[in-house]
Design a protein around this motif. Structure first.
Motif, PDB file in Angstrom:
ATOM      1  N   ASN A   1       6.639  31.960   7.288  1.00 29.65           N
ATOM      2  CA  ASN A   1       6.301  30.564   7.563  1.00 29.65           C
ATOM      3  C   ASN A   1       4.879  30.289   7.083  1.00 29.65           C
ATOM      4  OD1 ASN A   1       5.750  28.020   8.578  1.00 29.65           O
ATOM      5  ND2 ASN A   1       6.691  28.400  10.572  1.00 29.65           N
TER       6      ASN A   1
ATOM      7  N   SER B   1       4.485  34.367  10.771  1.00 30.32           N
ATOM      8  CA  SER B   1       4.128  32.952  10.863  1.00 30.32           C
ATOM      9  C   SER B   1       2.638  32.776  10.620  1.00 30.32           C
ATOM     10  CB  SER B   1       4.488  32.378  12.238  1.00 30.32           C
ATOM     11  OG  SER B   1       4.064  31.030  12.326  1.00 30.32           O
TER      12      SER B   1
ATOM     13  N   ASN C   1       2.721  36.675  14.645  1.00 33.35           N
ATOM     14  CA  ASN C   1       2.485  35.239  14.781  1.00 33.35           C
ATOM     15  C   ASN C   1       0.988  34.976  14.773  1.00 33.35           C
ATOM     16  OD1 ASN C   1       2.478  32.511  15.364  1.00 33.35           O
ATOM     17  ND2 ASN C   1       4.033  32.669  16.966  1.00 33.35           N
TER      18      ASN C   1
ATOM     19  N   ARG D   1      -0.215  31.759  14.200  1.00 33.02           N
ATOM     20  CA  ARG D   1      -0.344  30.305  14.306  1.00 33.02           C
ATOM     21  C   ARG D   1      -1.628  29.916  15.048  1.00 33.02           C
ATOM     22  NH1 ARG D   1       3.011  25.590  14.592  1.00 33.02           N
ATOM     23  NH2 ARG D   1       4.804  26.843  13.925  1.00 33.02           N
TER      24      ARG D   1
END
Length: 406
Positions: free
Chosen positions: A309, A289, A269, A271
């Motif tokens: 993502n 992500s 991740n 993000r």
């Protein structure tokens, strides 16, 4: 306090005498009810003496199961004492453990007055020193097969080359330094500790928890079998050859790049990070992500085992050799090398075609795969009328994308 024999009769506990021993082939619960036990007692099961007034273990006591002395008045245990199961001394008045104490199960010393662990202590399961405020060191040869709980303890030093079979919890402990070559078979919890550096060759079989710790740098050759959560931490960089068996969470960190040879078997991740590029041949076992990052290009040979993502990124093209297992979250109008259609009867149902997994792939709500698999799915799931519509839309997407890519 009741008499021992009266208690046995009252509880209808069967017992018999053999070779000068009192033998009981069952668990015996004497919580709050006894002050003295007879000598030569053999309990073929568990013995609960919690909250009793017993101060001393009788001669030749044998307990094949667990012995609970928590919050009792026990002050001393005999030398060479052997417990077949767990030994619970939490909150008791005991101050010294005997030599050669052997506990095949768990040893609970939570909140005790003990200030030193004996040499040759054997614990087959877990050892809890939570809130054991008087123990500051551990024996050099101590080996823990289960969990070691040092949360809120006064322990300041761990032995060199220390090994814990399962989890090691150091939350709010007094430790400031970890020894080199520390091996933890399960999770290592450093939350709210004063430790600011990880040792060389640290091996963690489970998760590493650094929440609210003072760690600002990871050690070289760090190997973590489980998850590593660095979200909102002060870590500035990741070491080369970092290996993560589970998930790596870098949300809202100041890390600006990933190591070239990073290996992540779980999810990654990123993000909200400042990372702007990914290394070639990056392989992520589960989800990746990149949402709300400044990444503009996806690397060559990117492999994502489940979901990718790329929403709210600068990515406009999917690379030709992209591999994704379960689907892609993206900004539908931003990606140039996909083609999509909306069902006029259901505008929320968007179907798009992309070149992923070395084939034309179709994605819609709840589906990601080949055109052939998509057609089979809608035939099974929808009426003939609706299935024809969906298959037509998907085929149009693939045909148009084929022309665009050529």
């Amino acid at each position: 306090m009741e008499n021992f024999w009266e208690l046995l009769d009252k509880k209808k506990i069967n017992y018999y005498f053999e070779n000068n021993k009192i033998i009981i082939n069952s668990n015996l619960n004497l919580k709050k009810k006894i002050k003295v036990l007879p000598d030569n007692l053999f309990i073929n099961g568990d013995l609960n003496l919690s909250e009793t007034k017993i101060q001393k273990i009788p001669e030749n006591l044998v307990v094949t199961g667990s012995l609970n002395l928590s919050f009792s008045d026990i002050q001393v245990l005999p030398d060479n004492f052997l417990i077949g199961g767990d030994l619970d001394l939490a909150g008791s008045k005991i101050k010294i453990l005997p030599k050669n104490l052997s506990v095949k199960g768990n040893l609970n010393l939570t909140g005790t007055l003990i200030n030193e662990l004996p040499e040759n202590l054997y614990v087959g399961g877990d050892l809890s020193l939570t809130s054991a405020y008087y123990i500051q060191t551990l024996p050099k040869d101590l080996s823990i097969n289960g969990n070691l709980d040092l949360a809120y303890s006064a322990v300041k030093v761990l032995p060199d080359n220390f090994s814990v079979g399962n989890n090691l919890d150091l939350t709010y402990s007094e430790l400031e330094v970890l020894p080199d070559n520390l091996s933890v078979g399960g999770d290592l919890n450093l939350a709210n500790t004063k430790i600011n550096t990880l040792p060389r060759n640290l091996l963690i079989g489970g998760n590493l928890n650094l929440i609210n710790s003072e760690i600002n740098k990871l050690s070289e050759n760090l190997s973590i079998g489980g998850d590593l959560d660095l979200s909102n931490s002060d870590i500035q960089a990741l070491p080369e050859n970092l290996s993560i068996g589970g998930d790596l969470d870098l949300r809202y960190t100041n890390i600006r790049e990933l190591p070239k040879k990073i290996c992540i078997n779980g999810s990654l991740n990123l993000r909200g990070t400042d990372i702007r590029s990914l290394p070639d041949n990056l392989s992520i076992g589960k989800n990746l992500s990149l949402a709300k990052t400044q990444i503009q290009l996806l690397p060559e040979n990117l492999f994502v085992g489940k979901y990718l993502n790329i929403e709210s990124t600068q990515v406009t093209l999917l690379p030709q050799n992209l591999s994704v297992g379960s689907g892609i979250y993206l900004d539908i109008d931003k990606i140039q090398n996909i083609v999509y259609r909306e069902n006029s009867k259901d505008n929320s149902k968007i179907i798009f075609a992309c070149w992923v997994n070395r084939m034309f792939s179709i994605q819609t709500v709840g589906f990601f795969g080949s055109l052939e698999s998509f057609e089979k799915m809608v035939d099974e799931k929808y009426s003939d009328e609706i299935a024809v519509i969906y298959k037509k839309l998907a085929k149009e997407c693939v045909d148009e994308l084929a022309k665009k890519l050529n």
